[in-house]
Scaffold this motif. Structure first.
Motif, PDB file in Angstrom:
ATOM      1  N   THR A  63      48.805  30.875  43.447  1.00 37.20           N
ATOM      2  CA  THR A  63      48.951  31.423  44.792  1.00 37.20           C
ATOM      3  C   THR A  63      47.725  32.254  45.148  1.00 37.20           C
ATOM      4  O   THR A  63      47.314  33.129  44.377  1.00 37.20           O
ATOM      5  N   ALA A  64      47.135  31.948  46.315  1.00 37.55           N
ATOM      6  CA  ALA A  64      45.969  32.715  46.766  1.00 37.55           C
ATOM      7  C   ALA A  64      46.374  34.156  47.042  1.00 37.55           C
ATOM      8  O   ALA A  64      47.542  34.469  47.282  1.00 37.55           O
ATOM      9  N   GLY A  65      45.388  35.031  47.031  1.00 38.12           N
ATOM     10  CA  GLY A  65      45.645  36.447  47.259  1.00 38.12           C
ATOM     11  C   GLY A  65      45.825  36.765  48.731  1.00 38.12           C
ATOM     12  O   GLY A  65      45.877  35.886  49.587  1.00 38.12           O
ATOM     13  N   ASP A  66      45.922  38.037  49.017  1.00 41.92           N
ATOM     14  CA  ASP A  66      46.072  38.496  50.390  1.00 41.92           C
ATOM     15  C   ASP A  66      44.733  38.422  51.128  1.00 41.92           C
ATOM     16  O   ASP A  66      43.688  38.147  50.528  1.00 41.92           O
ATOM     17  N   VAL A  67      44.773  38.695  52.423  1.00 42.45           N
ATOM     18  CA  VAL A  67      43.555  38.694  53.234  1.00 42.45           C
ATOM     19  C   VAL A  67      42.541  39.681  52.651  1.00 42.45           C
ATOM     20  O   VAL A  67      42.871  40.820  52.321  1.00 42.45           O
ATOM     21  N   GLY A  68      41.299  39.205  52.502  1.00 42.73           N
ATOM     22  CA  GLY A  68      40.239  40.068  52.012  1.00 42.73           C
ATOM     23  C   GLY A  68      40.092  40.109  50.504  1.00 42.73           C
ATOM     24  O   GLY A  68      39.063  40.573  49.995  1.00 42.73           O
ATOM     25  N   SER A  69      41.096  39.648  49.765  1.00 46.53           N
ATOM     26  CA  SER A  69      40.993  39.627  48.303  1.00 46.53           C
ATOM     27  C   SER A  69      40.073  38.493  47.862  1.00 46.53           C
ATOM     28  O   SER A  69      39.831  37.547  48.615  1.00 46.53           O
ATOM     29  N   LYS A  70      39.566  38.592  46.667  1.00 45.55           N
ATOM     30  CA  LYS A  70      38.673  37.563  46.134  1.00 45.55           C
ATOM     31  C   LYS A  70      39.176  37.125  44.766  1.00 45.55           C
ATOM     32  O   LYS A  70      39.453  37.961  43.908  1.00 45.55           O
ATOM     33  N   THR A  71      39.313  35.825  44.604  1.00 45.67           N
ATOM     34  CA  THR A  71      39.798  35.248  43.357  1.00 45.67           C
ATOM     35  C   THR A  71      38.749  34.282  42.815  1.00 45.67           C
ATOM     36  O   THR A  71      38.248  33.435  43.555  1.00 45.67           O
ATOM     37  N   LYS A  72      38.422  34.431  41.539  1.00 50.32           N
ATOM     38  CA  LYS A  72      37.455  33.546  40.891  1.00 50.32           C
ATOM     39  C   LYS A  72      38.192  32.601  39.949  1.00 50.32           C
ATOM     40  O   LYS A  72      38.912  33.041  39.061  1.00 50.32           O
ATOM     41  N   ILE A  73      38.011  31.305  40.174  1.00 51.23           N
ATOM     42  CA  ILE A  73      38.613  30.286  39.324  1.00 51.23           C
ATOM     43  C   ILE A  73      37.517  29.681  38.461  1.00 51.23           C
ATOM     44  O   ILE A  73      36.425  29.364  38.948  1.00 51.23           O
TER      45      ILE A  73
END
Length: 321
Positions: A84-94
């Motif tokens: 699940t993607a994060g909230d607005v403005g969050s950054k996730t590295k895969i």
């Protein structure tokens, strides 16, 4: 045997850095990447990340997945993962790590920074004020579209982004427009049309993309009884109506009629038992029907936009007097 001996000599005589370069290109024969679905996830979207290594000769290699540098348990040797993607403005590295049978590793990464994007659809077609639903587009009618782009706390300044609108892969408005979060379109032929919105930042980098469906329906005439005491009923007449009293007034409501046709080149006609009726009132969508002393009376209403001949409908019901 001569081939194995030659290969051993070449590897022994080659610097370690060159071996790694060969692994990432020549030996494996291609590149490693991660494909996201959707390509530009929104906040809290379910995302599938798939490893694209089909151009590589990676037989026997192992796969491991990481999110924000944390290993995902159970992801060993899986070609795709979902999260699940994060909230607005969050950054996730895969991150996907592919390790060859020789112990050499290739790494592919993708970053997700969800942006809130919503599209308001405003068909310029008619529905009565008491209708709880929304108007739907018909062929030839106009639809207004407004894109809302925001952060975790507020809507963004539209001038910060460039908007590219497409209808069925055909660019609208002449191309990408800075601050162009509003646009209008005319509904083409077909029961379903796809609008694609791509949003880019100051650097021209696409940061969000949304697809919406614009349906195309028909005008739908429905009948409502008008009471001198309570006004127009909110329940349709249906196929038949029992006349109580000497007369009743009926209003025909053409759902999804193009608003531009009202007061324009619009044809309307009432029929009673197949005979055309002269409109003596100020509203062409209303008629007063008188009892016939028993039996059934057939009431028909027709409407058509003469500027768009495909915009039209007719409907009938019976009155039991």
């Amino acid at each position: 045997m001569r081939f194995l001996l030659l290969l051993t000599l070449v590897l022994l005589g080659t610097p370690a850095g060159l071996i790694k370069a060969q692994f990432s290109g020549d030996v494996l024969g291609g590149q490693l990447s991660i494909v996201l679905d959707p390509q530009y996830p929104g906040p809290r979207d379910l995302v599938t990340a798939t490893l694209d290594d089909y151009s590589l000769d990676a037989g026997g290699a192992t796969i491991a997945w990481f999110i924000d540098q944390q290993f995902i348990p159970g992801s060993e040797n899986k070609r795709s993962i979902s999260f699940t993607a994060g909230d607005v403005g969050s950054k996730t590295k895969i991150e996907a790590r592919l390790t060859s049978i020789n112990g050499q590793t290739m790494v592919a990464t993708q970053s997700i920074k969800p942006l809130y994007v919503d599209i308001i659809i405003e068909p310029q077609t008619y529905t009565p004020i008491f209708y709880a639903g929304r108007a739907l587009p018909i062929y030839g009618s106009t639809v207004f579209l407004t894109a809302l782009v925001g952060t975790a706390t507020s809507l963004a300044n539209n001038s910060e982004y460039t908007y590219n609108w497409k209808l069925n892969d055909k660019t609208l408005g002449g191309g990408s427009i800075r601050g162009g979060n509003k646009i209008s379109l005319m509904v083409p032929h077909g029961r379903s049309n796809i609008v694609t919105l791509s949003v880019a930042d100051f650097n021209g980098q696409t940061v969000a993309r949304r697809l919406i469906e614009i349906p195309s329906v028909d005008i739908d005439v429905q009948f409502y009884e008008i009471s001198t005491l309570y006004g127009i009923a909110h329940k349709t007449v249906g196929d038949s109506l029992n006349l109580i009293g000497n007369s009743t007034t009926i209003k025909a409501v053409p759902y999804n009629l193009d608003l531009r046709s009202v007061g324009g080149d619009l044809f309307t006609e009432w029929q009673i038992d197949g005979l055309k009726q002269k409109n003596t009132g100020s509203d062409p969508f209303e008629i007063t029907v008188y009892g016939q002393g028993g039996g059934l009376t057939n009431i028909t209403f027709k409407v058509r936009n003469l500027s768009e001949l495909l915009q039209g409908d007719e409907n009938s019901f019976q009155i039991q007097s």
